[in-house]
Design a protein around this motif. Structure first.
Motif, PDB file in Angstrom:
ATOM      1  N   ILE B  90       1.077  -0.854  -0.132  1.00 50.26           N
ATOM      2  CA  ILE B  90       0.257  -0.055  -0.487  1.00 50.26           C
ATOM      3  C   ILE B  90       1.235   1.323  -0.110  1.00 50.26           C
ATOM      4  CG2 ILE B  90      -1.885   1.261   1.199  1.00 50.26           C
ATOM      5  CD1 ILE B  90      -2.635  -1.929   2.324  1.00 50.26           C
ATOM      6  N   TYR B 345      -7.245   3.942  -5.936  1.00 49.69           N
ATOM      7  CA  TYR B 345      -7.664   2.947  -4.934  1.00 49.69           C
ATOM      8  C   TYR B 345      -6.474   3.024  -3.334  1.00 49.69           C
ATOM      9  CZ  TYR B 345      -9.575   0.051  -8.833  1.00 49.69           C
ATOM     10  OH  TYR B 345     -10.330   0.109  -9.475  1.00 49.69           O
ATOM     11  N   PHE B 349      -7.276   0.592  -0.029  1.00 47.38           N
ATOM     12  CA  PHE B 349      -6.700  -0.549   0.462  1.00 47.38           C
ATOM     13  C   PHE B 349      -6.079  -0.437   1.725  1.00 47.38           C
ATOM     14  CE2 PHE B 349      -6.808  -2.588  -4.112  1.00 47.38           C
ATOM     15  CZ  PHE B 349      -6.490  -2.915  -3.750  1.00 47.38           C
TER      16      PHE B 349
END
Lengths: 126, 409
Positions: B90, B345, B349
């Motif tokens: 991430i 995204y 996440f």
């Protein structure tokens, strides 16, 4: 005076710091006196911890199985200065094998880049 | 006098450093689609990051242990390894998004395409990490990031219907054009953008970098409790700008130019110039923080030497990892992936990975072996526990919502 110490909670995966306060690896296993497989005689004293073990053994610690003994380095118990939230070691000439990647990268990569001496004016925190 | 100055500096850098590409993009997207109907999610996120950043800073100051050392000690190599893998990936996405953000902001300023700016941005981040001291890089990017206050000024210049904005914020409802799933998906995205795990890794490692002790706890608490909420206010101002200018005109946020468009409408070229400086500073500062965090997490998990307080030759693996991360992220951007999409995204996440990071902090903050008399008080534990439930709920709901909504489409 005895003091109860949960090895899994208070020793395993704790960081070991050398006498200068720099990390030299994590505690991966403990070395006990005696041999595995030998019968234990009546009245034999309980085994003692003779050293902390550290090494490149993360794969087997995650996936299970026994790594070859050569992957471990034993840090004899006499070098341990104190146990706490970190394991502090006494001053020693011992070369920590877990550091060879560090030293290789330092000598073959970092020292070829200008400015590798810059920064880091403060002493390592305790 | 000196102390007041230090406190003021700390607060100002906390405000300027609070926002990153994730906050900029997510708040603009949300404002353009939901108005201020999700402002509450920013408030929830800001209170959460205050609680846990302060807690991780206190743990680091008292025990000298940064967050990922504690995660490994408490969760063991297996669970901590899973956490590391998730957090590191991430974090890579966030570094990619921030470097893309720098490139997009410089494109706005110069009309030179982002592909030309990507290597420049990545190199600049590397050289600053290699050469500049920790406090100096934090203060400079934080102070320049204060230019983003122009978003708040723009809200006033745009002469909005204040009652409308207040109504959206205080009695939120889902617009007819949006589904409930989309609404909750973006609530989680905003929550994740405010509480990104890297901020805690960075904050606790920074406490070790700057050598905090128990004496510094008061100052750090003040920085967090004043600076972060003001930074959160800027987040809401970004959403408000989008709600005033973009929402009525049905303009979608697909790039940075829409994020800053309301500011240009409100204040013309000068305001646009200021906001671009702010975006570059904020994304650059966050690129530094996330790149350092990738080194911090890996080094702390594996027991390496780490930190800017060490010379590069004293923390060789740490510095090599950060270089490799920057090269990898620049390479990812060269595949032509849209940095805005990567950003969207990455915040979701982040929300998914939150519980694994925050639970060990809460546990250790209560452990007298580490904390002595500085263990959590009743309030910190109550808030921390409530937040753990929220974090867990957001984490579990994120993936189903992502699938149902097609990532918020």
């Amino acid at each position: 005076m005895t003091h109860t110490l949960d090895a899994r909670l208070h020793l395993l995966d704790r960081q070991m710091l050398d006498a200068n306060g720099a990390p030299v690896g994590t505690v991966d296993d403990l070395e006990l006196e005696g041999e595995v497989g030998e019968p234990i005689g009546a009245g034999a004293p309980p085994p003692r911890v003779t050293g902390l073990m550290s090494g490149h053994v993360l794969a087997t610690r995650i996936l299970g199985g026994a790594p070859p003994a050569s992957r471990f380095q034993v840090i004899p118990w006499r070098l341990v200065a104190s146990l706490g939230i970190v394991v502090k070691l006494k001053p020693t000439d011992m070369v920590f094998e877990s550091q060879w990647v560090e030293h290789w990268l330092r000598d073959h990569v970092i020292k070829h880049v200008p400015g590798w001496r810059s920064g880091g004016r403060r002493d390592a925190p305790q | 006098m000196k102390k007041i100055f230090a406190v003021a500096l700390g607060i100002l850098t906390a405000i300027g450093g609070f926002l990153d590409i994730g906050d900029l993009v997510t708040n603009a997207v949300v404002g353009s689609r939901f108005g201020l109907g999700l402002a509450w999610a920013v408030v929830v996120g800001v209170v959460g990051i205050c609680v846990f950043a302060q807690m991780s800073g206190r743990v680091a100051a008292v025990s000298g242990r940064a967050t990922f050392e504690i995660i490994r000690e408490r969760l063991g190599p297996r669970t901590a390894g899973a956490n590391l893998t998730a957090s590191f990936l991430i974090n890579l996405m966030t570094v990619t998004a921030e470097i893309g953000g720098i490139a997009l902001a410089l494109q706005l300023a110069t009309d030179v395409g982002p592909k030309m700016w990507i290597p420049v941005a990545a190199f600049a981040v590397w050289i600053v990490i290699w050469r500049v001291g920790f406090s100096k890089m934090e203060n400079v990017t934080g102070l320049l990031g204060l230019s983003l206050i122009v978003f708040a000024v723009s809200v006033f210049l745009l002469h909005p219907q204040w009652s409308d904005l207040a109504g959206q914020a205080l009695s939120p409802e889902i617009p007819g054009s949006e589904s409930a799933a989309n609404y909750w998906y973006y609530a989680i995205a905003l929550f994740g953008a405010a509480m990104t795990p890297y901020e805690v890794f960075f904050f606790s490692s920074g406490a070790v970098e700057e050598g905090w002790t128990v004496k510094d706890l008061g100052t750090s608490r003040l920085n967090v409790l004043v600076g972060f909420p003001l930074g959160g206010l800027l987040s809401v101002a970004i959403a408000a700008c989008a709600a005033i200018v973009l929402l009525p005109n049905q303009i979608d946020v697909t790039s940075l130019s829409q994020v800053v468009m309301p500011v240009a409408v409100a204040g013309g070229k000068l305001a646009l110039a200021i906001v671009i400086v702010g975006v570059v500073a904020a994304t650059f500062g966050a690129a530094l923080e996330t790149t350092l965090s990738s080194g911090y997490t890996l080094a702390q998990f594996l027991g390496w030497t780490w930190g800017k307080f060490r010379r590069p030759d004293e923390a060789a693996r740490f510095h090599v990892v950060m270089f490799v991360v920057l090269v990898a992220c620049a390479a990812v951007l060269y595949t032509g992936v849209d940095p805005i999409l990567v950003t969207e995204y990455s915040v979701v996440f982040s929300a998914i990975a939150l519980p694994l990071t925050y639970l060990p902090i809460l546990i250790v903050a209560n452990d007298r072996e580490y904390m002595g008399d500085n263990v959590n008080g009743t309030w910190a534990n109550a808030l921390g526990s409530v937040y753990l439930v929220i974090i867990l709920a957001a984490s579990l709901a994120a993936i189903p919502l992502m699938i149902v909504t097609g990532a918020g489409q």
